[in-house]
Design a protein around this motif. Structure first.
Motif, PDB file in Angstrom:
ATOM      1  N   SER A  89      -6.711  -5.731   0.900  1.00 54.59           N
ATOM      2  CA  SER A  89      -6.206  -4.768  -0.078  1.00 54.59           C
ATOM      3  C   SER A  89      -7.336  -3.901  -0.610  1.00 54.59           C
ATOM      4  O   SER A  89      -7.198  -2.678  -0.746  1.00 54.59           O
ATOM      5  N   ARG A 101       0.840  -1.206   0.000  1.00 49.77           N
ATOM      6  CA  ARG A 101       0.000   0.000   0.000  1.00 49.77           C
ATOM      7  C   ARG A 101       0.874   1.255   0.000  1.00 49.77           C
ATOM      8  O   ARG A 101       0.558   2.257  -0.646  1.00 49.77           O
ATOM      9  N   ASP A 122      -7.729   0.110  -0.133  1.00 43.47           N
ATOM     10  CA  ASP A 122      -7.910   0.952  -1.318  1.00 43.47           C
ATOM     11  C   ASP A 122      -9.140   1.833  -1.170  1.00 43.47           C
ATOM     12  O   ASP A 122      -9.128   3.017  -1.518  1.00 43.47           O
ATOM     13  N   GLU A 135      -8.318   4.576   1.395  1.00 41.74           N
ATOM     14  CA  GLU A 135      -7.390   5.575   0.838  1.00 41.74           C
ATOM     15  C   GLU A 135      -8.068   6.445  -0.211  1.00 41.74           C
ATOM     16  O   GLU A 135      -7.776   7.640  -0.327  1.00 41.74           O
ATOM     17  N   SER A 136      -8.992   5.853  -0.947  1.00 31.41           N
ATOM     18  CA  SER A 136      -9.653   6.588  -2.022  1.00 31.41           C
ATOM     19  C   SER A 136     -10.588   7.649  -1.504  1.00 31.41           C
ATOM     20  O   SER A 136     -10.686   8.756  -2.057  1.00 31.41           O
TER      21      SER A 136
END
Length: 364
Positions: free
Chosen positions: A352, A113, A356, A359-360
């Motif tokens: 994962s 990441r 994601d 984080e997005s």
């Protein structure tokens, strides 16, 4: 080399370190191994030590949206269990499922990441993910998770130490360990009528205790239970023992009040009752992250477990969380301890996707 191959190789390296509590220097060596691995990956990691127990923190800063909790300590095992081997889909060895695969998975996940963020011009400070790796989960976590969490701010935590890919645990039973000491009167084994056998008293008290643990016999046994795990009495086969000690492990649910349960036991028995430890029930507060987890892992369901993990220490910090993990087929602490390699791949993929997503959206 695939990501799963790297996780398995790192897990094998960790298994080779016999980080048992009978060898505390090996727990420290394992923590240093983790810090060294992070250094070689240009990951900022920090080792802290409380009461001789090491923990490793790999954090984005003061705040993590998602904290993964794992541990490097393992229960005692014969030397051969520290030589990992692969048989088909299974990686075998002490700590394979409890909990070194999870340490390896979380480290590789964090590294990957971080690299993805760096390609976008960001850094470790921008990550949603944080890691807490401790060295005393098997003995209660008082110097590991309990102390380390005092300095951690997180929106949600996952203890990668139970459940299964399709089983997300949001409740765990609490634990009470007690010791009973029965007293009698010593005599020669040839004239037992002149004495009072303390073992008889202890066994009679066990019968009285069991009356408090009828419970229901539902399929998941979600009721309080008691296990008479250890007994010590007597010095000679031809002597009536005047002292007998018994150790009992009690598991209780959110429907029980531990203090009242101990009081009920004390009122029923003739032996002296000493409370050795009390571990509270883990019951996560509501969190939108729970729904996100279920959405990320198709087919997964919320469930509850009879064991205890470091997730209970989240309760003191008000951090919602869950227990999740790979498939170990119930082999924890056994001579055949193993983890399903396919389930590690599945879990890594879902985590994962979760990172994601966090984080997005970029929210704090």
């Amino acid at each position: 080399m695939t990501t799963c191959d790297e996780i398995i190789r790192l897990t094998q390296d960790l298994i080779r370190i016999p980080s048992m509590h009978s060898r505390p220097e090996e727990i420290m060596r394992c923590a240093d191994f983790v810090v060294g691995w992070c250094g070689r990956q240009d990951i900022a990691a920090r080792k802290i030590v409380h009461g001789g127990t090491p923990s490793v923190l790999v954090m984005p800063g003061a705040h993590a949206r998602l904290l993964l909790m794992t541990h490097i300590d393992v229960v005692d095992a014969p030397e051969e269990l520290f030589s990992p081997r692969i048989e088909g889909d299974r990686l075998l060895g002490r700590g394979a499922i409890d909990d070194k695969y999870a340490v390896a998975l979380s480290l590789v996940l964090f590294r990957d990441r971080l690299r993805a963020l760096e390609r976008s011009g960001l850094s470790q400070a921008d990550m949603a993910l944080g890691l807490l790796i401790t060295g005393d989960e098997e003995t209660g976590g008082e110097n590991g998770a309990a102390r380390a969490l005092e300095g951690i701010d997180a929106d949600f935590a996952i203890a990668l130490d139970g459940g299964g890919p399709e089983r997300i645990v949001t409740r765990e039973k609490g634990v009470i360990d007690i010791m009973l000491t029965a007293t009698g009167k010593a005599a020669h084994g040839a004239r037992p009528w002149l004495g009072l056998n303390a073992i008889d008293t202890l066994l009679e008290d066990y019968g009285r205790i069991r009356e408090l643990f009828g419970g229901d016999d539902g399929p998941d046994h979600w009721h309080r239970t008691v296990n008479f795990g250890k007994i010590r009495a007597g010095e000679s086969i031809n002597q009536v023992p005047d002292t007998a000690q018994g150790w009992f492990n009690i598991r209780f649910t959110e429907d029980d009040e531990p203090r009242r349960l101990v009081e009920a036991i004390t009122e029923r028995v003739r032996s002296r009752v000493d409370v050795l430890s009390v571990i509270p029930v883990f019951a996560s507060p509501p969190s939108p992250m729970t729904d996100i987890l279920l959405d990320t892992a198709p087919g997964a369901v919320l469930t509850r477990e009879h064991g205890a993990s470091d997730a209970r220490h989240l309760m003191d910090r008000g951090i919602p969380g869950a227990i999740w993990g790979a498939e170990g087929f119930g082999t924890q602490h056994g001579l055949g301890e193993c983890v399903s390699i396919a389930s590690i791949t599945k879990l890594h993929g879902w985590l994962s996707l979760l990172c994601d997503r966090l984080e997005s959206d970029g929210s704090k």
